[in-house]
Write an enzyme that holds these catalytic residues in place. Structure first.
Site, PDB file in Angstrom:
ATOM      1  N   TYR A 140      -7.434 -39.052   4.819  1.00 16.22           N
ATOM      2  CA  TYR A 140      -6.169 -40.154   4.820  1.00 16.22           C
ATOM      3  C   TYR A 140      -6.750 -41.505   5.244  1.00 16.22           C
ATOM      4  O   TYR A 140      -6.433 -42.481   4.582  1.00 16.22           O
ATOM      5  CB  TYR A 140      -5.304 -39.487   5.968  1.00 16.22           C
ATOM      6  CG  TYR A 140      -3.846 -40.480   5.692  1.00 16.22           C
ATOM      7  CD1 TYR A 140      -2.855 -40.357   4.854  1.00 16.22           C
ATOM      8  CD2 TYR A 140      -3.673 -41.186   7.213  1.00 16.22           C
ATOM      9  CE1 TYR A 140      -1.504 -40.967   4.735  1.00 16.22           C
ATOM     10  CE2 TYR A 140      -2.430 -42.036   6.929  1.00 16.22           C
ATOM     11  CZ  TYR A 140      -1.436 -41.806   6.233  1.00 16.22           C
ATOM     12  OH  TYR A 140      -0.415 -42.699   6.208  1.00 16.22           O
ATOM     13  N   LYS A 194      -6.833 -44.868   3.381  1.00 14.17           N
ATOM     14  CA  LYS A 194      -6.171 -46.104   3.762  1.00 14.17           C
ATOM     15  C   LYS A 194      -7.001 -47.076   4.000  1.00 14.17           C
ATOM     16  O   LYS A 194      -6.907 -48.306   3.670  1.00 14.17           O
ATOM     17  CB  LYS A 194      -5.201 -45.618   4.940  1.00 14.17           C
ATOM     18  CG  LYS A 194      -4.198 -44.658   4.560  1.00 14.17           C
ATOM     19  CD  LYS A 194      -3.189 -45.448   3.677  1.00 14.17           C
ATOM     20  CE  LYS A 194      -1.794 -44.357   3.733  1.00 14.17           C
ATOM     21  NZ  LYS A 194      -0.893 -44.896   2.585  1.00 14.17           N
TER      22      LYS A 194
HETATM   23  P1  NAI Z   1       7.118 -39.433   3.287  1.00 18.32           P
HETATM   24  O1  NAI Z   1       6.459 -38.437   3.081  1.00 18.32           O
HETATM   25  O2  NAI Z   1       8.585 -39.203   3.877  1.00 18.32           O
HETATM   26  O3  NAI Z   1       7.416 -39.998   1.700  1.00 18.32           O
HETATM   27  C1  NAI Z   1       6.331 -40.210   0.916  1.00 18.32           C
HETATM   28  C2  NAI Z   1       6.983 -40.242  -0.314  1.00 18.32           C
HETATM   29  O4  NAI Z   1       5.893 -40.431  -1.394  1.00 18.32           O
HETATM   30  C3  NAI Z   1       7.941 -39.165  -1.057  1.00 18.32           C
HETATM   31  O5  NAI Z   1       9.022 -39.630  -1.589  1.00 18.32           O
HETATM   32  C4  NAI Z   1       6.950 -38.237  -1.709  1.00 18.32           C
HETATM   33  O6  NAI Z   1       7.709 -37.776  -2.729  1.00 18.32           O
HETATM   34  C5  NAI Z   1       6.250 -39.569  -2.616  1.00 18.32           C
HETATM   35  N1  NAI Z   1       4.987 -39.241  -3.178  1.00 18.32           N
HETATM   36  C6  NAI Z   1       4.003 -38.600  -2.795  1.00 18.32           C
HETATM   37  N2  NAI Z   1       3.186 -38.090  -3.828  1.00 18.32           N
HETATM   38  C7  NAI Z   1       3.606 -38.954  -4.800  1.00 18.32           C
HETATM   39  C8  NAI Z   1       2.925 -39.092  -6.196  1.00 18.32           C
HETATM   40  N3  NAI Z   1       1.718 -38.383  -6.335  1.00 18.32           N
HETATM   41  N4  NAI Z   1       3.722 -39.961  -7.123  1.00 18.32           N
HETATM   42  C9  NAI Z   1       4.921 -40.504  -6.510  1.00 18.32           C
HETATM   43  N5  NAI Z   1       5.452 -40.187  -5.345  1.00 18.32           N
HETATM   44  C10 NAI Z   1       4.721 -39.386  -4.426  1.00 18.32           C
HETATM   45  O7  NAI Z   1       6.239 -40.434   4.080  1.00 18.32           O
HETATM   46  P2  NAI Z   1       6.628 -41.849   4.781  1.00 18.32           P
HETATM   47  O8  NAI Z   1       6.309 -41.396   6.166  1.00 18.32           O
HETATM   48  O9  NAI Z   1       7.720 -42.277   4.101  1.00 18.32           O
HETATM   49  O10 NAI Z   1       5.317 -42.656   4.089  1.00 18.32           O
HETATM   50  C11 NAI Z   1       5.335 -43.622   3.070  1.00 18.32           C
HETATM   51  C12 NAI Z   1       4.064 -44.500   3.270  1.00 18.32           C
HETATM   52  O11 NAI Z   1       3.825 -44.977   4.525  1.00 18.32           O
HETATM   53  C13 NAI Z   1       2.911 -43.548   2.717  1.00 18.32           C
HETATM   54  O12 NAI Z   1       1.890 -44.350   2.037  1.00 18.32           O
HETATM   55  C14 NAI Z   1       2.129 -43.063   4.189  1.00 18.32           C
HETATM   56  O13 NAI Z   1       0.685 -42.783   4.168  1.00 18.32           O
HETATM   57  C15 NAI Z   1       2.347 -44.394   5.022  1.00 18.32           C
HETATM   58  N6  NAI Z   1       2.310 -44.478   6.377  1.00 18.32           N
HETATM   59  C16 NAI Z   1       3.227 -43.630   7.012  1.00 18.32           C
HETATM   60  C17 NAI Z   1       3.322 -43.481   8.401  1.00 18.32           C
HETATM   61  C18 NAI Z   1       4.087 -42.575   9.035  1.00 18.32           C
HETATM   62  O14 NAI Z   1       3.974 -42.555  10.422  1.00 18.32           O
HETATM   63  N7  NAI Z   1       5.305 -41.757   8.612  1.00 18.32           N
HETATM   64  C19 NAI Z   1       2.282 -44.036   9.263  1.00 18.32           C
HETATM   65  C20 NAI Z   1       1.311 -44.607   8.247  1.00 18.32           C
HETATM   66  C21 NAI Z   1       1.294 -44.797   7.042  1.00 18.32           C
END
Ligand code: NAI
Length: 247
Positions: free
Chosen positions: A156, A160
């Site tokens: 990850y 990133k």
């Molecule tokens: P989440 O797991 O709640 O949502 C991620 C979304 O991406 C989901 O709707 C999922 O279906 C979608 N997704 C996954 N693989 C996919 C693909 N191949 N094609 C299309 N959609 C896909 O995660 P969250 O927390 O909302 O994260 C959003 C972004 O923020 C991510 O890039 C994550 O890495 C980043 N992030 C999140 C953090 C956290 O603490 N929640 C911290 C740092 C970064």
């Protein structure tokens, strides 16, 4: 923050940060493409929320790890709203483990989705963006793990970190076309991604956060909205949204 007449694509917008971002962009007037990978029902719900508030939204299924599906995603956006102005590369996954136990497929899936997915969407959005000749905004979801590393997240953090370097490079390449490219680096945000952490781990994390709480999806969405609606003179930057977890 007026986005009337603009079209925004938010990848992975059926839940978490993507969902909050789609709703915020729509409230500011943007027509929003709610991209989802598999959960059509959840994406429909986001569309309904936006439409019930008088906004414009359509859902489009696409796996960002697949280049040809990203091509179709961009084409669908043009078919629905005739233009694209803003791309939010939000889709992401985790497959955490110490490197000694990390399976090849867990490495590969995270790189394919979190890093190649950003390449796929940026590469395929370029043609419509450049053809329109009216600039654009690209915002990539990085992570504090990509800036500082994090035990158990070699895959990850590498993805990133790659997103951050990619963002800076693209900002240089596209500056002359008035397309700004920035990254937002969240810390620990309360979404389904972090829901799997034990209460003990969450308590340890909170102790390290100056604000004394985990972030909310909306804390990140409002920074994305700011970058999406700004004049564009901020570009090539990484903005941490982490309550002062790392400094
Ligand atoms: P989440 O797991 O709640 O949502 C991620 C979304 O991406 C989901 O709707 C999922 O279906 C979608 N997704 C996954 N693989 C996919 C693909 N191949 N094609 C299309 N959609 C896909 O995660 P969250 O927390 O909302 O994260 C959003 C972004 O923020 C991510 O890039 C994550 O890495 C980043 N992030 C999140 C953090 C956290 O603490 N929640 C911290 C740092 C970064």
């Amino acid at each position: 923050m007026n986005l009337e007449g603009k079209t925004a694509i938010v990848t992975g917008a059926s839940r978490g940060i993507g969902r909050a971002t789609a709703i915020y962009l729509a409230r500011s007037g943007a027509a929003v493409i709610v991209n989802y990978a598999g959960n059509r029902e959840a994406a429909e719900e986001v569309k309904q929320i936006i439409q019930s508030e008088g906004g414009k939204a359509e859902i489009v299924q696409a796996d960002v790890a697949d280049y040809s599906q990203c091509e179709s995603l961009m084409q669908s956006a043009i078919d629905h709203f005739q233009r694209i102005d803003i791309l939010i590369n939000n889709a992401g996954i985790t497959r955490d483990n110490l490197l000694a136990r990390m399976k090849v497929e867990d490495w590969q899936q995270v790189i394919d989705t979190n890093l190649s997915g950003v390449y796929n969407c940026c590469r395929t959005v370029l043609r419509p963006l450049l053809k329109q000749k009216s600039g654009g905004r690209i915002i990539n979801l990085a992570s504090v793990a990509g800036l500082h590393g994090n035990t158990g997240q070699a895959n990850y953090a590498a993805a990133k970190g790659g997103v951050i370097a990619f963002t800076k490079t693209l900002a240089k390449e596209l500056g002359s076309r008035n397309i700004s490219v920035n990254a937002v680096a969240p810390g620990f945000i309360e979404t389904e991604m972090t829901a799997q952490l034990s209460e003990q781990v969450k308590a340890q994390v909170i102790e390290r956060i100056a604000l004394g709480r985990l972030g909310k999806a909306e804390d990140v969405a409002e920074v994305i909205l700011f970058l999406a609606s700004s004049s564009g003179y901020i570009t090539g930057q990484v903005i941490p949204v982490d309550g002062c977890l790392v400094m």
